[in-house]
Write a protein that holds these residues in place. Sequence first.
Motif, PDB file in Angstrom:
ATOM      1  N   THR A  98       0.943  -1.128   0.061  1.00 21.79           N
ATOM      2  CA  THR A  98       0.006   0.012   0.107  1.00 21.79           C
ATOM      3  C   THR A  98       0.763   1.286  -0.065  1.00 21.79           C
ATOM      4  N   VAL A  99       0.376   2.307  -0.599  1.00 15.69           N
ATOM      5  CA  VAL A  99       1.218   3.604  -0.695  1.00 15.69           C
ATOM      6  C   VAL A  99       0.319   4.648  -0.126  1.00 15.69           C
ATOM      7  N   ASP A 100       1.126   5.047   0.656  1.00 16.46           N
ATOM      8  CA  ASP A 100       0.365   6.433   1.479  1.00 16.46           C
ATOM      9  C   ASP A 100       0.764   7.622   0.588  1.00 16.46           C
ATOM     10  N   ILE A 101      -0.136   8.081  -0.165  1.00 18.12           N
ATOM     11  CA  ILE A 101       0.012   8.959  -1.361  1.00 18.12           C
ATOM     12  C   ILE A 101       0.470  10.222  -0.928  1.00 18.12           C
ATOM     13  N   GLY A 102       0.027  10.825   0.464  1.00 18.37           N
ATOM     14  CA  GLY A 102       0.503  12.147   0.776  1.00 18.37           C
ATOM     15  C   GLY A 102       1.998  11.934   1.204  1.00 18.37           C
ATOM     16  N   GLU A 103       2.360  10.848   2.091  1.00 16.08           N
ATOM     17  CA  GLU A 103       3.547  10.724   2.410  1.00 16.08           C
ATOM     18  C   GLU A 103       4.669  10.630   1.103  1.00 16.08           C
ATOM     19  N   ALA A 104       4.324  10.016   0.202  1.00 11.86           N
ATOM     20  CA  ALA A 104       5.338   9.723  -1.113  1.00 11.86           C
ATOM     21  C   ALA A 104       5.430  10.932  -1.704  1.00 11.86           C
ATOM     22  N   ALA A 105       4.214  11.693  -1.916  1.00 12.00           N
ATOM     23  CA  ALA A 105       4.279  13.151  -2.508  1.00 12.00           C
ATOM     24  C   ALA A 105       4.869  14.184  -1.425  1.00 12.00           C
ATOM     25  N   TRP A 112      -4.878  15.774  -2.117  1.00 14.21           N
ATOM     26  CA  TRP A 112      -6.443  16.251  -2.392  1.00 14.21           C
ATOM     27  C   TRP A 112      -6.758  15.863  -3.784  1.00 14.21           C
ATOM     28  N   ALA A 113      -6.015  16.040  -4.836  1.00 13.66           N
ATOM     29  CA  ALA A 113      -6.356  15.701  -6.155  1.00 13.66           C
ATOM     30  C   ALA A 113      -6.521  14.267  -6.584  1.00 13.66           C
ATOM     31  N   ARG A 117     -15.166   1.776  -0.896  1.00 11.02           N
ATOM     32  CA  ARG A 117     -15.767   2.298  -2.136  1.00 11.02           C
ATOM     33  C   ARG A 117     -15.272   3.572  -2.396  1.00 11.02           C
ATOM     34  N   PRO A 118     -15.119   4.176  -3.718  1.00 16.28           N
ATOM     35  CA  PRO A 118     -14.763   5.423  -3.871  1.00 16.28           C
ATOM     36  C   PRO A 118     -15.722   6.476  -3.287  1.00 16.28           C
ATOM     37  N   GLN A 119     -16.971   6.039  -3.238  1.00 18.17           N
ATOM     38  CA  GLN A 119     -18.014   7.016  -2.761  1.00 18.17           C
ATOM     39  C   GLN A 119     -17.833   7.312  -1.275  1.00 18.17           C
ATOM     40  N   ASP A 120     -17.011   6.145  -0.417  1.00 19.91           N
ATOM     41  CA  ASP A 120     -17.248   6.283   0.933  1.00 19.91           C
ATOM     42  C   ASP A 120     -15.964   6.753   1.223  1.00 19.91           C
ATOM     43  N   LEU A 121     -14.882   7.428   0.536  1.00 19.63           N
ATOM     44  CA  LEU A 121     -13.755   7.714   0.946  1.00 19.63           C
ATOM     45  C   LEU A 121     -13.641   9.218   1.751  1.00 19.63           C
ATOM     46  N   ASP A 122     -12.822   8.987   2.838  1.00 17.99           N
ATOM     47  CA  ASP A 122     -13.306  10.012   3.818  1.00 17.99           C
ATOM     48  C   ASP A 122     -12.623  11.003   3.171  1.00 17.99           C
ATOM     49  N   MET A 123     -13.226  12.456   3.480  1.00 16.84           N
ATOM     50  CA  MET A 123     -12.676  13.652   3.045  1.00 16.84           C
ATOM     51  C   MET A 123     -12.497  14.694   3.942  1.00 16.84           C
ATOM     52  N   ASP A 124     -12.458  14.208   5.150  1.00 13.17           N
ATOM     53  CA  ASP A 124     -12.302  15.174   6.426  1.00 13.17           C
ATOM     54  C   ASP A 124     -11.131  15.950   6.476  1.00 13.17           C
ATOM     55  N   GLU A 125     -10.955  17.144   6.882  1.00 16.12           N
ATOM     56  CA  GLU A 125      -9.963  17.978   7.047  1.00 16.12           C
ATOM     57  C   GLU A 125      -9.253  18.238   8.308  1.00 16.12           C
ATOM     58  N   VAL A 163      -4.484  23.188   5.009  1.00 10.92           N
ATOM     59  CA  VAL A 163      -5.528  22.243   5.182  1.00 10.92           C
ATOM     60  C   VAL A 163      -5.168  20.743   4.752  1.00 10.92           C
ATOM     61  N   GLN A 164      -4.993  19.922   5.651  1.00  9.81           N
ATOM     62  CA  GLN A 164      -4.568  18.616   5.299  1.00  9.81           C
ATOM     63  C   GLN A 164      -5.649  17.576   5.323  1.00  9.81           C
TER      64      GLN A 164
END
Length: 505
Positions: free
Chosen positions: A172-179, A316-317, A474-482, A488-489
């Motif tokens: 698994t890739v932590d996308i934020g950490e890799a970025a 975020w993107a 599921r894509p629609q269940d992805l958490d988008m909290d800040e 803002v992360q």
Amino acid sequence: MDIITILSSLAFYFLIFWLCNYVIISKLRSRGSGKVPPGPYQFPIIGNLHQIGSKPHRSYAKLSEIYGPIMSVRLGTKQTVVVSSAEIAREVLQKNDQICSSRGIPIVMHSFNHHNVSMVWLPASTRWRNIRKMSKEHIFSTHSLDVSQALRQEKLKELRDYVKSCSSSGKTVDIGEAAFTTSLNLISRTLFSVDFANYDTNSSQELRDIVWGVMKNIGTPNVSDYFPVLQPIDPQGVMRSTNSYFQRLFDIFDGLINERLLIRGGSSETKKNDVLEALLDENMKNESNFNINVLKHMLLDLFIAGTDTTSGTVEWAMAELLRNPEKLLTAKEELKRVIGENGVVQESDISRLPYLQVIVKETFRLHPAAPFLVPHKTNEDVQISGYTIPKDTEILVNAWAIARDEGTWEQAEIFKPERFLESEIDVKGNHFELTPFGAGRRMCPGLPLAYRMVHLMLASFIHNIDWKLEGEIRPQDLDMDELFGLTVQKALPLKAIPTCGQNTD
């Protein structure tokens, strides 16, 4: 001094302040042409502190629906004006740019006297202009960016190789950490000619914690900002933790600077082609105005601003694209068509990738890195939208609320990159509906580098790579909290499993 005496003194101080504040506001409101902006009722002592919550950008947006796009609030002793429309933002950032060019400085930026030497927090003075000019000449000019293209491609290849290795092992890739690791190594190589982190170690996470800690401390409501009498006590410990973060970074900088000075003292060593070398040259030419202390604080600004904001935008993107698979597919098809199955995106290709560009614009709209930009402050009394804004008033431009204004944006809460395909709106300070980098003389100088890196890094994450969310989410269940700070992360890190195509080199 016993606790009763302390509490009595505080109560007396708050009472005197409230009475003085009440008299001042009453006089201003009685002037007719000198009226102050409307706003919610300001309670004795606390003002509107109870209304800002843990996500002030959202709280102020809701209050502006009641009190209007220019609004007065009082946070303890601090009088603040919040702007929530593109038209009034233009008045602040363009029409009255000079008067509104000072900074509202959080107390934590007094750590190591940073506010007196920082390009971000200095007033728009000769000293500020000189530091900003140096940063542009050595990093952000078109010539400097063109010269450093090979370095960015090297860091992006390392990112692609890391994703490819994770794909091969099913990791698994932590996308934020890799970025963040990519951004971190890019800025550290640019500044110091060294990599600060590796993808498979905790080194980038440690530095990410420092950078985010600083950003959080700047943006998080701090009682010491609202009641200056409490600053020596530091009841939330914010100043103490900021001192610790700064010290850790300065320890790193001191080691690199001292090592470089030893190298420069030798006659046989070739000079490095990096920012530190250029800044040490500036120091040698004019040490009285640009000493080593100022140099270190400039490096601090560049380091912090150059890592968190870019990686956060990319995370975020990616989150929005994974929530909207059809838009991700459109972006992948464009890359395949323009770059080729096995091609690598170059900076010259960005202009040929209109859908990638509008994805980035839409991400900047929905998730501006700094929702209030950096706080402005008035140098003198000024008329804004028919209201009098007194001297030394902090002005918050709620870029987050402006970018979600239903009067400007159709389906404002929806991720819809297509809205920009036939639009001339850009993020370069010309259109006040979308100002993630600010506008005017205090506009973020790092925009040219951030613009290139966000596009290139996002392309590296999606070209020839399929992604599956961790844990069968599921894509629609992805958490988008800040998580709110100066930036803002994403509250929950975005984690996904990659499946790479034939070639990611």
